[in-house]
Design an enzyme around this catalytic site. Structure first.
Site, mmCIF file in Angstrom:
data_model
loop_
_atom_site.group_PDB
_atom_site.id
_atom_site.type_symbol
_atom_site.label_atom_id
_atom_site.label_comp_id
_atom_site.label_asym_id
_atom_site.label_seq_id
_atom_site.Cartn_x
_atom_site.Cartn_y
_atom_site.Cartn_z
ATOM 1 N N ARG A 113 25.520 24.309 38.011
ATOM 2 C CA ARG A 113 26.881 24.626 37.564
ATOM 3 C C ARG A 113 27.175 24.005 36.219
ATOM 4 O O ARG A 113 26.464 23.118 35.731
ATOM 5 C CB ARG A 113 27.912 24.108 38.570
ATOM 6 C CG ARG A 113 27.934 22.578 38.703
ATOM 7 C CD ARG A 113 29.147 22.142 39.480
ATOM 8 N NE ARG A 113 29.156 20.706 39.737
ATOM 9 C CZ ARG A 113 30.237 20.017 40.058
ATOM 10 N NH1 ARG A 113 31.396 20.628 40.143
ATOM 11 N NH2 ARG A 113 30.182 18.720 40.284
ATOM 12 N N LYS B 83 19.076 15.932 33.309
ATOM 13 C CA LYS B 83 19.165 17.154 34.089
ATOM 14 C C LYS B 83 18.272 18.219 33.453
ATOM 15 O O LYS B 83 18.299 18.433 32.235
ATOM 16 C CB LYS B 83 20.606 17.653 34.147
ATOM 17 C CG LYS B 83 21.560 16.753 34.916
ATOM 18 C CD LYS B 83 21.321 16.807 36.401
ATOM 19 C CE LYS B 83 22.397 16.053 37.175
ATOM 20 N NZ LYS B 83 22.224 16.139 38.631
ATOM 21 N N ASP C 163 16.070 15.250 37.012
ATOM 22 C CA ASP C 163 16.683 15.873 38.189
ATOM 23 C C ASP C 163 16.801 17.367 37.939
ATOM 24 O O ASP C 163 17.510 17.807 37.032
ATOM 25 C CB ASP C 163 18.065 15.258 38.420
ATOM 26 C CG ASP C 163 18.764 15.805 39.659
ATOM 27 O OD1 ASP C 163 18.165 16.628 40.377
ATOM 28 O OD2 ASP C 163 19.921 15.409 39.900
ATOM 29 N N GLU D 212 13.767 14.053 40.839
ATOM 30 C CA GLU D 212 14.754 14.310 41.888
ATOM 31 C C GLU D 212 14.888 15.797 42.181
ATOM 32 O O GLU D 212 15.034 16.610 41.273
ATOM 33 C CB GLU D 212 16.118 13.734 41.488
ATOM 34 C CG GLU D 212 17.180 13.894 42.557
ATOM 35 C CD GLU D 212 18.443 13.106 42.258
ATOM 36 O OE1 GLU D 212 19.431 13.268 43.003
ATOM 37 O OE2 GLU D 212 18.445 12.311 41.287
ATOM 38 N N LYS E 12 25.127 10.645 49.325
ATOM 39 C CA LYS E 12 26.438 10.944 48.748
ATOM 40 C C LYS E 12 27.440 11.134 49.877
ATOM 41 O O LYS E 12 27.150 11.818 50.867
ATOM 42 C CB LYS E 12 26.370 12.198 47.875
ATOM 43 C CG LYS E 12 25.488 12.031 46.645
ATOM 44 C CD LYS E 12 25.400 13.307 45.827
ATOM 45 C CE LYS E 12 24.522 13.100 44.588
ATOM 46 N NZ LYS E 12 24.330 14.362 43.827
ATOM 47 N N SER F 160 27.045 10.291 43.507
ATOM 48 C CA SER F 160 28.395 10.825 43.643
ATOM 49 C C SER F 160 28.408 12.238 43.100
ATOM 50 O O SER F 160 27.543 12.626 42.315
ATOM 51 C CB SER F 160 29.404 9.956 42.876
ATOM 52 O OG SER F 160 28.997 9.785 41.528
#
Length: 367
Positions: A25, A162, A188, A216, A265, A293
């Site tokens: 997203r 990311k 990640d 990740e 999380k 989080s």
């Protein structure tokens, strides 16, 4: 203590100083629901549930419906001090399937109320003592506006990069590493790759001499076998995030040999009690634990930081979410020198004072 008489919700919308982009997203705001519990003596406690369509499936509307429906039915009328802390999570878990963010927000609110009533920080109520925890900070999947030099100036020792949107990910990771070779590299993919892509990426980074602290969630959440295969092929620690919501997910991943580090999380697992259970079982099984989080305010991150400080106070966690919506020159920011400072006042008082503005419009449950 007095019985709980009301749950109430209010929407939190906070603008980010930089768009946050992952393979799942893109957002320029925090969208979440604040939950307030009130007891018969007028004491209050607060929690937060983020809207995360692509991970938990929860929306603002679904959180509100869940809180005002089955969760209010499970909490209103009960005395939270009448039994062990774990009872609160059980009330909520028995009331509704899934809806982890809504359950976590209600549980944190009740525990915040208990911590305030006992005059101690939330972390101490959980059994922890650490005054702060180290955290990484994220470099968005589109590169964002933040260079490694800028991030270093912000005081963070770790970055998590990311990936998964751009075929040039390898070159971008290499460039970030070259800019500061002393910085450990965390990447990640948020489920964006298949096994072949993950294999090719790890091989390319190894050939370029880029040391990976961990990788990740490279593969889809369901692909536990694929993550196990990556662990067999490479000496790179695998973090599972979206693959592990529950303690049963954790056990399945351990049995498959698919995980080195679990990212816990609150909005996934459903609360602090369940987060503690997952973390303790992971640690007992020889895994490492990282508390993360969603995109949420410092109210939700403060609760996650209390969990991190209780489970693994010496690890570098993934708690930068609130940093994205706090002014970089804010003198009262809880972020200091790459660490998130925990509240030393009763409950989550500091975070509540900073996040819960008088202008919020509260919708009460039936009391």
């Amino acid at each position: 203590m007095a019985r709980i008489t009301e749950l109430a919700t209010a929407r939190l919308v906070r603008e980010l100083h930089t768009p946050f982009v992952t393979s799942l997203r893109r957002t320029s705001h925090v969208f979440s629901v604040a939950v307030r519990v009130t007891d018969a003596d007028g004491n209050t406690g607060y929690g937060e549930a983020p809207q995360v369509w692509r991970v938990t499936g929860e929306s603002l509307e679904s959180v509100e419906a869940c809180v005002h429906g089955p969760l209010a039915g499970a909490v209103v009328g009960r005395d939270p001090a009448s039994g062990p802390l774990s009872d609160v999570g059980r009330w909520l878990e028995q009331a509704v399937v899934a809806n982890g963010g809504a359950r976590a927000a209600c549980e944190v609110a009740v525990l915040d109320l208990l911590a305030r009533a006992s005059g101690q920080p939330l972390v101490r109520l959980l059994g922890g003592e650490a005054p702060s925890v180290a955290t990484d900070v994220t470099i968005a999947a589109d590169g964002g506006a933040w260079s490694p030099a800028t991030l270093s100036a912000s005081g963070f020792d770790r970055v998590k990069i990311k990936v998964g949107l751009d075929p040039a990910d390898v070159e971008r990771v290499m460039a970030i590493h070259r800019a500061d070779p002393r910085r450990p590299v965390r990447i990640d993919a948020n489920q964006a790759w298949d096994l072949a892509t993950a294999t090719a990426t790890i091989e390319a980074l190894a050939e370029a001499g880029v040391p990976l602290e961990f990788l990740e969630q490279p593969l889809p959440a369901w692909d536990v076998a694929g993550h196990a295969e990556l662990r067999r092929r490479f000496d790179v620690p695998i973090v599972l995030d979206e693959s592990v919501f529950t303690i049963h997910d954790l056990r399945r991943a351990i049995e498959a040999g698919a995980v080195d580090i679990v990212n816990i999380k609150l909005a996934k697992c459903g609360g602090l009690g369940l987060g503690l259970a997952i973390g303790r079982e992971a640690l007992a099984s020889g895994l490492r634990v990282m508390v993360g989080s969603m995109m949420e305010s410092e109210l939700g991150v403060s609760a996650a930081a209390a969990l991190a400080a209780t489970l693994s106070p010496d690890r570098v966690h993934d708690l930068d979410a609130a940093w994205w919506s706090i002014a970089l020159d804010d003198p009262n920011s809880p972020y200091r020198d790459g660490r998130f400072e925990l509240d030393d006042s009763p409950g989550l008082s500091h975070a509540v004072e900073r996040v819960v503005a008088p202008s919020l419009e509260w919708r009460p449950s039936a009391g």
